[in-house]
Design an enzyme around this catalytic site. Structure first.
Site, PDB file in Angstrom:
ATOM      1  N   ARG A 163       0.844  -1.195   0.000  1.00 15.93           N
ATOM      2  CA  ARG A 163       0.000   0.000   0.000  1.00 15.93           C
ATOM      3  C   ARG A 163       0.883   1.249   0.000  1.00 15.93           C
ATOM      4  O   ARG A 163       2.017   1.231   0.478  1.00 15.93           O
ATOM      5  CB  ARG A 163      -0.900   0.009   1.238  1.00 15.93           C
ATOM      6  CG  ARG A 163      -1.802  -1.208   1.365  1.00 15.93           C
ATOM      7  CD  ARG A 163      -2.562  -1.194   2.687  1.00 15.93           C
ATOM      8  NE  ARG A 163      -3.451  -2.336   2.845  1.00 15.93           N
ATOM      9  CZ  ARG A 163      -3.112  -3.490   3.434  1.00 15.93           C
ATOM     10  NH1 ARG A 163      -1.888  -3.630   3.952  1.00 15.93           N
ATOM     11  NH2 ARG A 163      -3.976  -4.483   3.529  1.00 15.93           N
ATOM     12  N   LYS A 187      -1.781  -2.867   8.079  1.00 15.40           N
ATOM     13  CA  LYS A 187      -2.957  -2.528   8.878  1.00 15.40           C
ATOM     14  C   LYS A 187      -2.928  -3.284  10.196  1.00 15.40           C
ATOM     15  O   LYS A 187      -2.519  -4.439  10.249  1.00 15.40           O
ATOM     16  CB  LYS A 187      -4.226  -2.875   8.096  1.00 15.40           C
ATOM     17  CG  LYS A 187      -4.480  -1.955   6.914  1.00 15.40           C
ATOM     18  CD  LYS A 187      -5.822  -2.252   6.264  1.00 15.40           C
ATOM     19  CE  LYS A 187      -6.127  -1.262   5.158  1.00 15.40           C
ATOM     20  NZ  LYS A 187      -7.446  -1.534   4.520  1.00 15.40           N
ATOM     21  N   HIS A 258      -3.035   2.316  -5.569  1.00 15.12           N
ATOM     22  CA  HIS A 258      -3.829   1.120  -5.320  1.00 15.12           C
ATOM     23  C   HIS A 258      -4.025   0.335  -6.605  1.00 15.12           C
ATOM     24  O   HIS A 258      -4.122  -0.889  -6.589  1.00 15.12           O
ATOM     25  CB  HIS A 258      -5.178   1.499  -4.705  1.00 15.12           C
ATOM     26  CG  HIS A 258      -5.707   0.455  -3.772  1.00 15.12           C
ATOM     27  ND1 HIS A 258      -5.059   0.093  -2.605  1.00 15.12           N
ATOM     28  CD2 HIS A 258      -6.823  -0.329  -3.833  1.00 15.12           C
ATOM     29  CE1 HIS A 258      -5.743  -0.863  -1.996  1.00 15.12           C
ATOM     30  NE2 HIS A 258      -6.805  -1.131  -2.721  1.00 15.12           N
ATOM     31  N   ARG A 261      -1.107  -1.780  -7.019  1.00 13.72           N
ATOM     32  CA  ARG A 261      -1.245  -2.931  -6.112  1.00 13.72           C
ATOM     33  C   ARG A 261      -2.150  -3.992  -6.749  1.00 13.72           C
ATOM     34  O   ARG A 261      -1.828  -5.179  -6.733  1.00 13.72           O
ATOM     35  CB  ARG A 261      -1.814  -2.437  -4.785  1.00 13.72           C
ATOM     36  CG  ARG A 261      -2.088  -3.499  -3.725  1.00 13.72           C
ATOM     37  CD  ARG A 261      -2.461  -2.775  -2.425  1.00 13.72           C
ATOM     38  NE  ARG A 261      -3.135  -3.604  -1.458  1.00 13.72           N
ATOM     39  CZ  ARG A 261      -2.517  -4.383  -0.558  1.00 13.72           C
ATOM     40  NH1 ARG A 261      -1.194  -4.452  -0.561  1.00 13.72           N
ATOM     41  NH2 ARG A 261      -3.207  -5.071   0.334  1.00 13.72           N
ATOM     42  N   HIS A 284      -3.438  -9.268   3.437  1.00 17.79           N
ATOM     43  CA  HIS A 284      -4.877  -9.354   3.694  1.00 17.79           C
ATOM     44  C   HIS A 284      -5.137 -10.248   4.896  1.00 17.79           C
ATOM     45  O   HIS A 284      -4.573 -11.338   5.008  1.00 17.79           O
ATOM     46  CB  HIS A 284      -5.610  -9.945   2.483  1.00 17.79           C
ATOM     47  CG  HIS A 284      -5.713  -8.996   1.331  1.00 17.79           C
ATOM     48  ND1 HIS A 284      -5.944  -9.412   0.027  1.00 17.79           N
ATOM     49  CD2 HIS A 284      -5.618  -7.636   1.269  1.00 17.79           C
ATOM     50  CE1 HIS A 284      -5.995  -8.358  -0.762  1.00 17.79           C
ATOM     51  NE2 HIS A 284      -5.797  -7.277  -0.033  1.00 17.79           N
ATOM     52  N   TYR A 293      -9.151 -10.878  -6.876  1.00 24.09           N
ATOM     53  CA  TYR A 293      -8.173 -10.906  -7.964  1.00 24.09           C
ATOM     54  C   TYR A 293      -8.373 -12.118  -8.868  1.00 24.09           C
ATOM     55  O   TYR A 293      -7.984 -12.086 -10.034  1.00 24.09           O
ATOM     56  CB  TYR A 293      -6.751 -10.876  -7.395  1.00 24.09           C
ATOM     57  CG  TYR A 293      -6.493  -9.596  -6.653  1.00 24.09           C
ATOM     58  CD1 TYR A 293      -6.363  -8.398  -7.345  1.00 24.09           C
ATOM     59  CD2 TYR A 293      -6.436  -9.555  -5.269  1.00 24.09           C
ATOM     60  CE1 TYR A 293      -6.176  -7.201  -6.679  1.00 24.09           C
ATOM     61  CE2 TYR A 293      -6.245  -8.359  -4.593  1.00 24.09           C
ATOM     62  CZ  TYR A 293      -6.112  -7.196  -5.300  1.00 24.09           C
ATOM     63  OH  TYR A 293      -5.933  -6.005  -4.631  1.00 24.09           O
TER      64      TYR A 293
END
Length: 312
Positions: A163, A187, A258, A261, A284, A293
């Site tokens: 990110r 995150k 993004h 990404r 994730h 994806y």
């Protein structure tokens, strides 16, 4: 008429509701360790929910009921909110009512019965492999410090799929150049190691030897990427770099970090990587997030089939 800011909404709340919002914000910040953007989004959504409650004559947290929650979401829909925005608002409301119940400010969690529409998951724009190659080469060969930095921005975003917030948060010591690994803080402050390739390493080497020293100041600290004034590179400047590079590639969609990404993940999957490896690469928490994806690759396959097969 301009939409009031979160600060303006908070200032107009009844004291008990303002106090509840402050307690919820402290809970999110201290207990759940959310990113600054997510924290801001949740607090802003709940502030507007409480403003809606106050306009319905509610002054206490326990005045919040299911009818108020539903009318707040319905009001948003009449103002043109998308399904995804409505779903986000409902998620924020459920999080808030659950906290109210645990904090003893509400006798029951009324948000448990709140149903919201599922957000549509639109397929992200991605670059074709040749477009991605052209994009990362837009800054190749430059010797200007800013262009050397831009080359690192493009190469690392595409090479690693990290990110933009993770990219600008990198310190020099987070780059293991011997093993070509990035130590990334994602995150929830979860740390992971992400590999990058030889072209990105060349860009990093040029930046560290000829670019960064020219921009570095006593305020630079350990930051890997620097802005013109020598401070840590701002994410907005990184986004501008990607958009500018994309605009110079013929036929490429207008994507930001993004989008790079998304492109990296799609190309890795198309190259034969398994879904769980891509999940780990992207950081994730859930495999379900990574599965979008697979839809991207299937849609690309369909497009190629429709264009190339004589009986498509």
């Amino acid at each position: 008429m301009a939409t009031p800011s979160t600060a303006e909404v908070r200032a107009g709340l009844p004291p008990a509701l303002a106090e509840a919002l402050a307690g919820y914000e402290e809970h999110l910040s201290a207990q759940r360790d959310l990113s600054a953007n997510t924290l801001r989004s949740y607090v802003g959504d709940v502030a507007r929910l409480l403003d809606h409650l106050a306009r319905r004559s509610g002054t206490q947290p326990h005045d919040l009921d299911l009818a108020t929650l539903r009318s707040w979401l319905a009001q948003g829909r009449t103002r043109g909110h998308s399904r995804s925005t409505t779903a986000r608002h409902a998620s924020a409301a459920r999080s808030f009512t659950a906290w109210l119940r645990r904090a003893g400010l509400m006798p029951e969690d009324v948000g448990q019965r709140l149903v919201s529409p599922k957000a549509h998951r639109t397929l992200p724009d991605v670059l074709a492999p040749d477009q991605a190659r052209a994009l990362v080469e837009t800054a190749a060969g430059a010797e200007d410090p800013v262009r050397l930095r831009d080359a690192v921005v493009l190469e690392l975003l595409y090479a690693s799929g990290i990110r933009v917030s993770e990219l600008v948060g990198l310190d020099v010591d987070d780059v293991d150049r011997g093993r070509r690994l990035l130590r990334v803080l994602g995150k929830g402050r979860k740390e992971r190691s992400v590999p990058y390739g030889l072209p990105a390493e060349r860009a990093v080497d040029a930046w560290l030897t000829r670019g960064r020293p020219a921009l570095a100041t006593p305020d630079s600290g350990p930051a890997l990427l620097l802005g013109l004034r020598g401070r840590r590179l701002d994410a907005r400047e990184a986004r501008r770099t990607v958009h500018a590079a994309t605009s110079s590639v013929p036929g490429a969609p207008d994507i930001g970090p993004h989008g790079l990404r998304h492109s990296a993940a799609t190309h890795v999957l198309e190259g034969g990587a398994d879904l769980r490896s891509v999940q780990e690469l992207l950081g994730h928490a859930s495999l379900a997030t990574t599965q979008i994806y697979t839809h991207v690759t299937v849609e690309r396959l369909r497009a190629v089939h429709a264009q190339a097969h004589p009986r498509a």
